[in-house]
Design a protein around this motif. Structure first.
Motif, PDB file in Angstrom:
ATOM      1  N   MET B 111       0.910  -1.472   0.281  1.00 35.54           N
ATOM      2  CA  MET B 111      -0.685   0.010  -0.423  1.00 35.54           C
ATOM      3  C   MET B 111       0.540   1.653  -0.183  1.00 35.54           C
ATOM      4  O   MET B 111       1.774   1.464   0.643  1.00 35.54           O
ATOM      5  CB  MET B 111      -0.903  -0.165   1.811  1.00 35.54           C
ATOM      6  N   VAL B 112       0.721   2.146  -0.529  1.00 34.57           N
ATOM      7  CA  VAL B 112       1.056   4.060  -0.024  1.00 34.57           C
ATOM      8  C   VAL B 112      -0.041   4.486   0.084  1.00 34.57           C
ATOM      9  O   VAL B 112      -1.338   4.365   0.170  1.00 34.57           O
ATOM     10  CB  VAL B 112       1.006   3.930  -2.009  1.00 34.57           C
ATOM     11  N   LYS B 113       0.629   5.519   0.436  1.00 32.87           N
ATOM     12  CA  LYS B 113      -0.303   5.928   2.065  1.00 32.87           C
ATOM     13  C   LYS B 113       0.523   7.559   1.985  1.00 32.87           C
ATOM     14  O   LYS B 113       1.971   7.571   2.266  1.00 32.87           O
ATOM     15  CB  LYS B 113       0.177   5.440   3.187  1.00 32.87           C
ATOM     16  N   SER B 114      -0.814   9.005   2.055  1.00 36.27           N
ATOM     17  CA  SER B 114      -0.591   9.770   2.513  1.00 36.27           C
ATOM     18  C   SER B 114      -0.376  10.179   3.850  1.00 36.27           C
ATOM     19  O   SER B 114      -0.980   9.318   4.703  1.00 36.27           O
ATOM     20  CB  SER B 114      -0.773  11.195   1.349  1.00 36.27           C
ATOM     21  N   ALA B 129       1.908  -4.466   8.979  1.00 31.67           N
ATOM     22  CA  ALA B 129       3.237  -5.339   9.019  1.00 31.67           C
ATOM     23  C   ALA B 129       3.657  -6.662   9.157  1.00 31.67           C
ATOM     24  O   ALA B 129       3.969  -7.096   9.091  1.00 31.67           O
ATOM     25  CB  ALA B 129       4.622  -4.191   8.780  1.00 31.67           C
ATOM     26  N   GLU B 130       3.227  -6.729  10.217  1.00 27.48           N
ATOM     27  CA  GLU B 130       2.978  -7.852  11.033  1.00 27.48           C
ATOM     28  C   GLU B 130       1.966  -9.421  10.427  1.00 27.48           C
ATOM     29  O   GLU B 130       2.347 -10.539   9.938  1.00 27.48           O
ATOM     30  CB  GLU B 130       1.856  -7.844  12.241  1.00 27.48           C
ATOM     31  N   GLU B 134       3.213  -4.690   3.195  1.00 25.20           N
ATOM     32  CA  GLU B 134       4.255  -3.565   3.510  1.00 25.20           C
ATOM     33  C   GLU B 134       3.212  -2.180   3.398  1.00 25.20           C
ATOM     34  O   GLU B 134       2.591  -1.689   2.271  1.00 25.20           O
ATOM     35  CB  GLU B 134       4.951  -3.317   2.359  1.00 25.20           C
ATOM     36  N   VAL B 135       3.483  -1.222   4.287  1.00 26.02           N
ATOM     37  CA  VAL B 135       3.057   0.459   3.860  1.00 26.02           C
ATOM     38  C   VAL B 135       4.162   1.037   3.562  1.00 26.02           C
ATOM     39  O   VAL B 135       4.820   1.066   3.821  1.00 26.02           O
ATOM     40  CB  VAL B 135       1.986   0.757   4.900  1.00 26.02           C
TER      41      VAL B 135
END
Lengths: 236, 461, 191
Positions: B111-114, B129-130, B134-135
């Motif tokens: 994922m991409v996150k702003s 993450a667990e 992946e962020v």
């Protein structure tokens, strides 16, 4: 005009000269000044530390001492603000400078004080009591302490880079957050040193006590005087 | 975990760096002043924004229902999360559903996150993450602290505590930039290329929400970099996380808030992009997660509810003389600074009992606040609550009680004052030692011969 | 009870008594030369503003200032007949160098330009291309955001953006750098 003097505990014990100057200044301006003998403290040190709920006895004592007067005057913005916000009185409390400008209606003072003076605006005096305009607001400039200082002959009022940043005293903050408190004080003094202050003044002895503590430790030449001392000396 | 004062003491050990941190942030405060003072109606604008937010707090229930209905009609799926855990589970569920329950962990790119302080508050990155997701934080400052495995130290300028030399070193290690190159232009270009690849390959994008409009069901996201838009418009799934207090009544109210937000935050007239998301694009899923996580409790605290008016501009950080000289990490909370210090105790009084004391109550924060939150008054009030709820040490309580006894008893006061001055005068080592925090870097006042009251008795009575 | 019901009922119970909304009509009375203000502000935030008399002038500017062989996309027939990109996978715009579009209106106080899907063709377009050009009619410049939202009114859209200048960041030691993730440059043609 009869005024009752409220001399905060640390001024009484450590800076009697500030109390004396305040009393003499008010007398020179034609006031009859009394000092109710059983006064101690407004309770602010406890309240600002989260203990407002145990200040009841202090409040009661304060009222017993001052309720009979229409005008209570104090040379401390911080204590005045606390009383205004937390202790109901029959009369009203004024910080010394605002009493002179707003009640005695003094527009400016004649006198002489030949020094480069740096004014430290205490936050409680400025932002709490509105003794001068605050740099954050888009609003017209005014300054009650400057109004009284600026016409004194020979007095050179220093312009600071940051005109109203806090000095870092903050009551028990000065020991609970010792590192930041001292750093803030050092930076405030740095601004005054850079711009040429010889005599540091202000309306709050607590701020000045903190700054003077650093000045003496770091052995700067700058002197510290409460604004009451300057005015009292200038107009004599 | 260190308390604010302990962490601040460590921060202050590097004198020059503290100077740099203070000056950098004060410069942002000055930019804010300059922008604000160009608007004649600035104070009226603040008052108007404050009143709109007061109305929002008083009609929150209806506005949320209205927003939910309108957003749903626009094709947006609304989710409700009672707390951080539920928020994170909902986000995971959305990803999982997109893959029909089986996330292809080996090939899934995450994922991409702003910028979203709410996901920091919820510790969402760690949660995902667990689960093997992946962020990637895409705001440049957030990406920097993420690579450094740190939380942001400022809600608008996440890596304001980092020097360019250090960022150059970090990028050399992680992005393969030239060793020793610390040019901001060069480093930003490297991040642009690095993150462009992420935008083009990630199927899920998460953004925060600056404002959600009840009247229309749309939400507005403000960025300067364009990362929220690059993420959202390329992804198959757009998730927007919002605390419920982000609601505003009508679209026209955006005019007030967009005039205030960037000017207060950085001194810009407006952020580069103020993006209004109303409907998903064809073939895209759009979700909004509305989060409580203690906010409804805060709404019920009369003295503290108006902290929920905050629009996260961070003007109070930049003006705070304590924040500037202690750094964001000293506040050990997703939102630092003065506003963080009145929000955090609501979430956990014990863990955050130190924060309302990390202030001189100078009041500058309340003056710069674009929605006129009485921040310094609330700091004072939190102190009262924390003491009464028992979150302060017994020794402090005893000291305060002792002080109160002395100060409410004139004869004891006169006596102890004399003793105090005498001790300082005759036996200075009792006070002037390093156990006394005052004395570490400051001299004690020189005790005078007599107190004011003694002088008064002699000379006036 | 679901979280939704729990949250909503707690909010209903805890919210204070209803307070009125303020009057917005007193705001936005600023008076200034709109073209001048818009130009000054937009140039202050990294945009370039050019006053032009016709489309030819714009075309000539583009030819002489941008690589001719680069991929140019536009929603305006004067600049491109190709419409396929508007319905293509948004990822396919990754190699587009330049987007030229017409803005609905602009705001003088902050240099912002209002764009919706009908102007930009694809939501990602004004963000993913390297450079951006927007044509604005001088007569469409409004003084403040208050007039801007009046102008938008209740017109429907799926996505709309106030765009003010090129993409930027100051995250590295407060040094301003243009071209963070969105367009590296913005030129506005005033007609």
């Amino acid at each position: 005009m009869k005024v009752a003097l409220f001399i905060p505990c640390y001024i009484d014990q450590f800076y009697p000269k500030v109390g004396i100057a305040t009393l003499q200044l008010l007398e020179k301006m034609g006031c009859e000044v009394v000092f109710p003998q059983n006064q101690t403290c407004c309770g602010q040190p406890m309240a600002n530390s989260g203990y407002e709920h145990i200040t009841g006895d202090c409040t009661k004592l304060f009222q017993d001492n001052f309720d009979e007067y229409d005008y209570v005057v104090s040379p401390s913005g911080s204590c005045t603000l606390h009383v205004k916000e937390h202790i109901p009185l029959k009369g009203r409390i004024y910080e010394l400078i605002e009493f002179i400008t707003d009640i005695l209606k003094v527009e400016s003072l004649e006198g002489e004080f030949k020094h480069k003076v740096g004014l430290h605006q205490s936050c409680h005096g400025q932002r709490g009591l509105h003794l001068s305009q605050m740099s954050e607001l888009n609003a017209p400039f005014f300054s009650k302490p400057e109004q009284l200082l600026k016409n004194l002959k020979g007095l050179d009022l220093i312009t600071l880079d940051r005109k109203d940043e806090c000095c870092g005293f903050g009551g028990t903050f000065c020991v609970a957050e010792e590192a930041v408190s001292v750093r803030m004080g050092q930076d405030r003094l740095g601004d005054h040193l850079k711009n040429g202050t010889e005599i540091l003044t202000g309306g709050d002895t607590s701020c000045l006590m903190h700054l003077e503590g650093i000045i003496r430790r770091e052995k700067h030449a700058m002197k510290v005087m409460h604004i009451a001392e300057i005015l009292n000396q200038a107009i004599s | 975990m260190k308390t604010h004062s302990e962490a601040a003491e460590v921060f202050n050990k590097d004198f020059d760096r503290t100077t740099w941190h203070d000056q950098t942030l004060f410069m942002v405060r000055q930019k804010r002043d300059k922008a604000a003072f160009q608007i004649d109606d600035w104070e009226l604008l603040r008052e108007t924004a404050s009143q709109i937010k007061n109305n929002v707090l008083s009609n929150m229930h209806n506005y949320l229902l209205q927003f939910e209905e309108n957003a749903s009609n626009n094709g947006i799926k609304i989710h409700w999360a009672a707390d951080a855990k539920e928020h994170n589970e909902i986000v995971y569920g959305i990803i999982s559903d997109y893959y029909r329950g089986e996330i292809p962990v080996d090939t899934f790119k995450g994922m991409v996150k702003s910028k979203s302080m709410l996901t920091e508050e919820c510790h969402m990155n760690e949660f995902l993450a667990e689960k093997g997701i992946e962020v990637i934080d895409t705001d440049l400052g957030e990406r920097i602290v993420q690579l450094a495995e740190e939380p942001p130290s400022h809600i608008v300028m996440p890596c304001i505590h980092w020097k360019k030399e250090e960022i150059g070193e970090l990028f050399h290690k992680h992005l393969g930039t030239e060793k020793g190159n610390k040019d901001p232009q060069y480093l930003t270009e490297a991040a642009r290329q690095h993150l462009r690849d992420k935008f083009l390959t990630r199927p899920i994008a998460l953004t925060g929400v600056n404002f959600a409009v009840a009247e229309t069901g749309e939400f507005v996201v403000c960025t300067n970099e364009g990362n929220a838009d690059m993420g959202a418009h390329l992804a198959d799934v757009h998730i927007a996380s919002m605390g419920f207090e982000k609601i505003i009544p009508q679209k026209k109210h955006l005019g007030v808030f967009l005039r205030l937000l960037a000017r207060s935050a950085t001194g810009q007239p407006i952020t580069t992009y103020s993006s209004h998301f109303k409907k998903p694009r064809d073939g895209q899923q759009m979700h909004i997660v509305i989060v409580d996580n203690g906010r409804s409790t805060q709404l019920g605290r009369e003295d503290f509810r108006n902290s929920l008016k905050c629009i996260r501009c961070a003007a109070c950080f930049n003006t705070c003389p304590v924040y500037r000289r202690s750094g964001g990490h000293s506040y050990h909370s997703a939102v630092a600074g003065p506003i963080g210090s009145i929000l955090a105790p609501n979430l956990d009084m014990r863990a955050n009992a130190d924060l309302p004391f990390a202030s001189t109550l100078c009041g500058s924060c309340s003056n710069v606040c674009p929605v006129k939150i009485d921040i310094h008054q609330q700091l004072y009030k939190w102190r009262q609550v924390l003491v009464q709820e028992g979150y302060t040490s017994m020794s402090k309580t005893l000291a305060m009680k002792g002080m109160s006894t002395v100060l409410s008893n004139p004869s004891v006061f006169k006596f102890s004052g004399k003793v105090g001055r005498m001790l300082m005068d005759k036996l200075p080592f009792l006070v002037n030692n390093n156990m006394n925090p005052w004395y570490k870097q400051r001299e004690m006042p020189e005790p005078p011969e007599e107190s004011f009251r003694d002088w008064y008795k002699k000379n006036k009575k | 009870m679901s979280s939704r019901e729990n949250i909503l009922s707690k909010i209903k119970q805890n919210q204070p008594e209803l307070l009125p909304l303020p009057d917005l009509s007193v705001l936005g009375s600023e008076k200034y030369d709109l073209v001048e203000k818009f130009t000054e502000i937009l140039e202050g935030i990294g945009g370039k503003v050019l006053q032009v008399s016709d489309i030819e002038e714009i075309k000539n500017y583009i030819i002489s200032n941008y690589p001719i062989n680069a991929r140019v996309i536009s929603t305006l027939p004067a600049f491109s007949d190709n419409r396929d990109w508007q319905t293509a996978d948004p990822h396919s715009l990754k190699d587009a160098e330049f987007l030229i579009i017409k803005g609905q209106f602009a705001v003088a106080e902050n240099g912002a330009i209002w764009l919706t899907e009908s102007e930009i063709g694809q939501r990602v377009a004004p963000f993913i291309t390297q450079y951006l050009a927007i044509i604005i009619e001088k007569s469409s410049i409004l003084p403040t955001m208050h007039q801007a939202y009046e102008e938008i009114g209740s017109i429907d859209y799926g996505f709309g953006v106030f765009l003010a200048g090129p993409s930027k960041t100051a995250d590295i030691e407060q040094s301003l750098v243009l071209g963070a993730h969105g367009a590296r440059g913005l030129v506005v043609f005033l007609v």
